[in-house]
Design a protein around this motif. Structure first.
Motif, PDB file in Angstrom:
ATOM      1  N   MET A   1      -3.029  -0.333  -8.856  1.00  0.00           N
ATOM      2  CA  MET A   1      -1.574  -0.331  -8.764  1.00  0.00           C
ATOM      3  C   MET A   1      -1.066  -1.501  -7.927  1.00  0.00           C
ATOM      4  N   GLU A   2      -1.798  -1.881  -6.862  1.00  0.00           N
ATOM      5  CA  GLU A   2      -1.346  -2.953  -5.987  1.00  0.00           C
ATOM      6  C   GLU A   2      -1.132  -4.254  -6.755  1.00  0.00           C
ATOM      7  N   TYR A   3      -2.068  -4.583  -7.635  1.00  0.00           N
ATOM      8  CA  TYR A   3      -1.966  -5.829  -8.398  1.00  0.00           C
ATOM      9  C   TYR A   3      -0.764  -5.799  -9.338  1.00  0.00           C
ATOM     10  N   LEU A   4      -0.535  -4.655  -9.942  1.00  0.00           N
ATOM     11  CA  LEU A   4       0.577  -4.523 -10.876  1.00  0.00           C
ATOM     12  C   LEU A   4       1.921  -4.643 -10.161  1.00  0.00           C
ATOM     13  N   LEU A   5       2.024  -4.070  -8.962  1.00  0.00           N
ATOM     14  CA  LEU A   5       3.271  -4.127  -8.212  1.00  0.00           C
ATOM     15  C   LEU A   5       3.575  -5.556  -7.757  1.00  0.00           C
TER      16      LEU A   5
ATOM     17  N   LYS B   1       0.829  -1.213   0.000  1.00  0.00           N
ATOM     18  CA  LYS B   1       0.000   0.000   0.000  1.00  0.00           C
ATOM     19  C   LYS B   1       0.859   1.258   0.000  1.00  0.00           C
ATOM     20  N   VAL B   2       1.927   1.259   0.804  1.00  0.00           N
ATOM     21  CA  VAL B   2       2.807   2.430   0.864  1.00  0.00           C
ATOM     22  C   VAL B   2       3.478   2.671  -0.483  1.00  0.00           C
ATOM     23  N   VAL B   3       4.010   1.600  -1.070  1.00  0.00           N
ATOM     24  CA  VAL B   3       4.668   1.718  -2.373  1.00  0.00           C
ATOM     25  C   VAL B   3       3.665   2.130  -3.439  1.00  0.00           C
ATOM     26  N   SER B   4       2.460   1.525  -3.371  1.00  0.00           N
ATOM     27  CA  SER B   4       1.410   1.851  -4.338  1.00  0.00           C
ATOM     28  C   SER B   4       1.023   3.326  -4.252  1.00  0.00           C
ATOM     29  N   ASP B   5       0.863   3.834  -3.014  1.00  0.00           N
ATOM     30  CA  ASP B   5       0.500   5.242  -2.837  1.00  0.00           C
ATOM     31  C   ASP B   5       1.602   6.160  -3.360  1.00  0.00           C
ATOM     32  N   PHE B   6       2.856   5.776  -3.116  1.00  0.00           N
ATOM     33  CA  PHE B   6       3.985   6.584  -3.592  1.00  0.00           C
ATOM     34  C   PHE B   6       4.007   6.650  -5.114  1.00  0.00           C
ATOM     35  N   VAL B   7       3.879   5.467  -5.748  1.00  0.00           N
ATOM     36  CA  VAL B   7       3.911   5.421  -7.210  1.00  0.00           C
ATOM     37  C   VAL B   7       2.718   6.162  -7.801  1.00  0.00           C
ATOM     38  N   THR B   8       1.554   6.029  -7.135  1.00  0.00           N
ATOM     39  CA  THR B   8       0.359   6.724  -7.610  1.00  0.00           C
ATOM     40  C   THR B   8       0.539   8.236  -7.529  1.00  0.00           C
ATOM     41  N   ASN B   9       1.203   8.702  -6.463  1.00  0.00           N
ATOM     42  CA  ASN B   9       1.476  10.136  -6.340  1.00  0.00           C
ATOM     43  C   ASN B   9       2.393  10.619  -7.465  1.00  0.00           C
ATOM     44  N   VAL B  10       3.398   9.813  -7.783  1.00  0.00           N
ATOM     45  CA  VAL B  10       4.287  10.161  -8.896  1.00  0.00           C
ATOM     46  C   VAL B  10       3.489  10.214 -10.191  1.00  0.00           C
ATOM     47  N   LEU B  11       2.595   9.249 -10.356  1.00  0.00           N
ATOM     48  CA  LEU B  11       1.751   9.223 -11.550  1.00  0.00           C
ATOM     49  C   LEU B  11       0.878  10.473 -11.633  1.00  0.00           C
ATOM     50  N   ASN B  12       0.381  10.916 -10.483  1.00  0.00           N
ATOM     51  CA  ASN B  12      -0.458  12.116 -10.461  1.00  0.00           C
ATOM     52  C   ASN B  12       0.309  13.355 -10.901  1.00  0.00           C
ATOM     53  N   TYR B  13       1.607  13.395 -10.570  1.00  0.00           N
ATOM     54  CA  TYR B  13       2.423  14.507 -11.056  1.00  0.00           C
ATOM     55  C   TYR B  13       2.456  14.507 -12.582  1.00  0.00           C
ATOM     56  N   GLY B  14       2.528  13.315 -13.138  1.00  0.00           N
ATOM     57  CA  GLY B  14       2.507  13.203 -14.596  1.00  0.00           C
ATOM     58  C   GLY B  14       1.195  13.678 -15.175  1.00  0.00           C
ATOM     59  N   PHE B  15       0.101  13.293 -14.526  1.00  0.00           N
ATOM     60  CA  PHE B  15      -1.217  13.727 -14.990  1.00  0.00           C
ATOM     61  C   PHE B  15      -1.356  15.244 -14.922  1.00  0.00           C
ATOM     62  N   GLU B  16      -0.790  15.830 -13.854  1.00  0.00           N
ATOM     63  CA  GLU B  16      -0.839  17.285 -13.717  1.00  0.00           C
ATOM     64  C   GLU B  16      -0.079  17.949 -14.864  1.00  0.00           C
ATOM     65  N   GLY B  17       1.078  17.388 -15.198  1.00  0.00           N
ATOM     66  CA  GLY B  17       1.851  17.937 -16.304  1.00  0.00           C
ATOM     67  C   GLY B  17       1.133  17.805 -17.635  1.00  0.00           C
ATOM     68  N   VAL B  18       0.499  16.651 -17.846  1.00  0.00           N
ATOM     69  CA  VAL B  18      -0.257  16.439 -19.086  1.00  0.00           C
ATOM     70  C   VAL B  18      -1.436  17.410 -19.167  1.00  0.00           C
ATOM     71  N   SER B  19      -2.123  17.610 -18.033  1.00  0.00           N
ATOM     72  CA  SER B  19      -3.251  18.550 -17.999  1.00  0.00           C
ATOM     73  C   SER B  19      -2.793  19.968 -18.280  1.00  0.00           C
ATOM     74  N   PHE B  20      -1.611  20.323 -17.772  1.00  0.00           N
ATOM     75  CA  PHE B  20      -1.072  21.658 -18.000  1.00  0.00           C
ATOM     76  C   PHE B  20      -0.797  21.887 -19.493  1.00  0.00           C
ATOM     77  N   VAL B  21      -0.291  20.847 -20.153  1.00  0.00           N
ATOM     78  CA  VAL B  21       0.069  20.974 -21.575  1.00  0.00           C
ATOM     79  C   VAL B  21      -1.155  20.911 -22.472  1.00  0.00           C
ATOM     80  N   PHE B  22      -2.059  19.941 -22.197  1.00  0.00           N
ATOM     81  CA  PHE B  22      -3.170  19.692 -23.117  1.00  0.00           C
ATOM     82  C   PHE B  22      -4.513  20.260 -22.648  1.00  0.00           C
ATOM     83  N   GLY B  23      -4.556  20.766 -21.426  1.00  0.00           N
ATOM     84  CA  GLY B  23      -5.771  21.411 -20.941  1.00  0.00           C
ATOM     85  C   GLY B  23      -6.984  20.489 -20.909  1.00  0.00           C
TER      86      GLY B  23
END
Length: 211
Positions: free
Chosen positions: A184-188, A49-71
């Motif tokens: 994410m848990e299943y994938l990890l 769960k801890v690793v999953s939450d960490f990776v998900t947070n990193v993924l969210n940063y990516g989503f934020e960047g994509v949203s910034f670029v593509f609106g």
């Protein structure tokens, strides 16, 4: 199901007499223990769960960047666009993995886990290293890490390299699956079992003969 798969692999083994049954049993037992610890054991579940939450947070940063670029094209207000919602984030993750590799972070983790596998199961350092590397890198990137050793690798080691590559997913692709809604848990957990599964399959199909 597991018995059928192992039986099928043994049936198609290149040299049944050379199959190291003790190695297969040890790796299979270790795989069951790891799966139990990650799926059923409270501490293991917490780690996932801890690793999953960490990776998900990193993924969210990516989503934020994509949203910034593509609106609005990325936030779903204009409909789901696979090329933007998933593929753009894969580009972000691939760049992040490349940066971590350049900084030596991935090399350190891979060397640590690969060294442990080598000592526990007696596999060669190169094949242990590349099997673990496929937990993070793609099947085209991980062989580059051991490219200078390829000419001297045995057929069994080369098969392990191929199987671990085909049986795993790069971190960038993992992020793409998460973007499609897969937990994410299943994938990890699946990714954590790749090195051991690769050893079992490769050593059954082409046993190590040091030739």
């Amino acid at each position: 199901g597991i018995i059928v798969v192992l039986g099928g692999l043994y049936l198609f083994s290149e040299n049944k007499n050379k199959v190291d049954k003790k190695l297969i049993a040890k790796v299979l037992l270790a795989q069951f223990i790891i799966a139990f610890l990650l799926v059923k054991f409270p501490l293991g579940q917490q780690v996932v769960k801890v690793v999953s939450d960490f990776v998900t947070n990193v993924l969210n940063y990516g989503f934020e960047g994509v949203s910034f670029v593509f609106g609005s094209l990325a936030d779903g207000s204009t409909g789901y666009i696979f090329a933007i919602s998933v593929l753009a984030n894969i580009v972000f993750t691939a760049a992040l993995v490349a940066a971590l590799y350049y900084l030596g972070v991935i090399n350190f983790v891979v060397s640590l886990i690969g060294g442990a596998i080598q000592k526990l199961f007696g596999t060669s350092k190169v094949e242990s290293f590349v099997a673990v590397a496929n937990m993070f890198l793609s099947q085209t990137e991980s062989p580059i890490l051991v490219s200078r050793y390829l000419p001297g690798m045995t057929r069994s080691e080369l098969l392990l390299l191929l199987i671990s590559g085909m049986g795993s997913m790069a971190a960038s692709v993992l992020m793409g699956y998460v973007g499609m809604g897969i937990p994410m848990e299943y994938l990890l957990i699946a990714g954590a079992l790749v090195p051991l599964s690769s050893i079992i399959v490769s050593k059954l199909l082409i046993p190590e003969t040091n030739k």
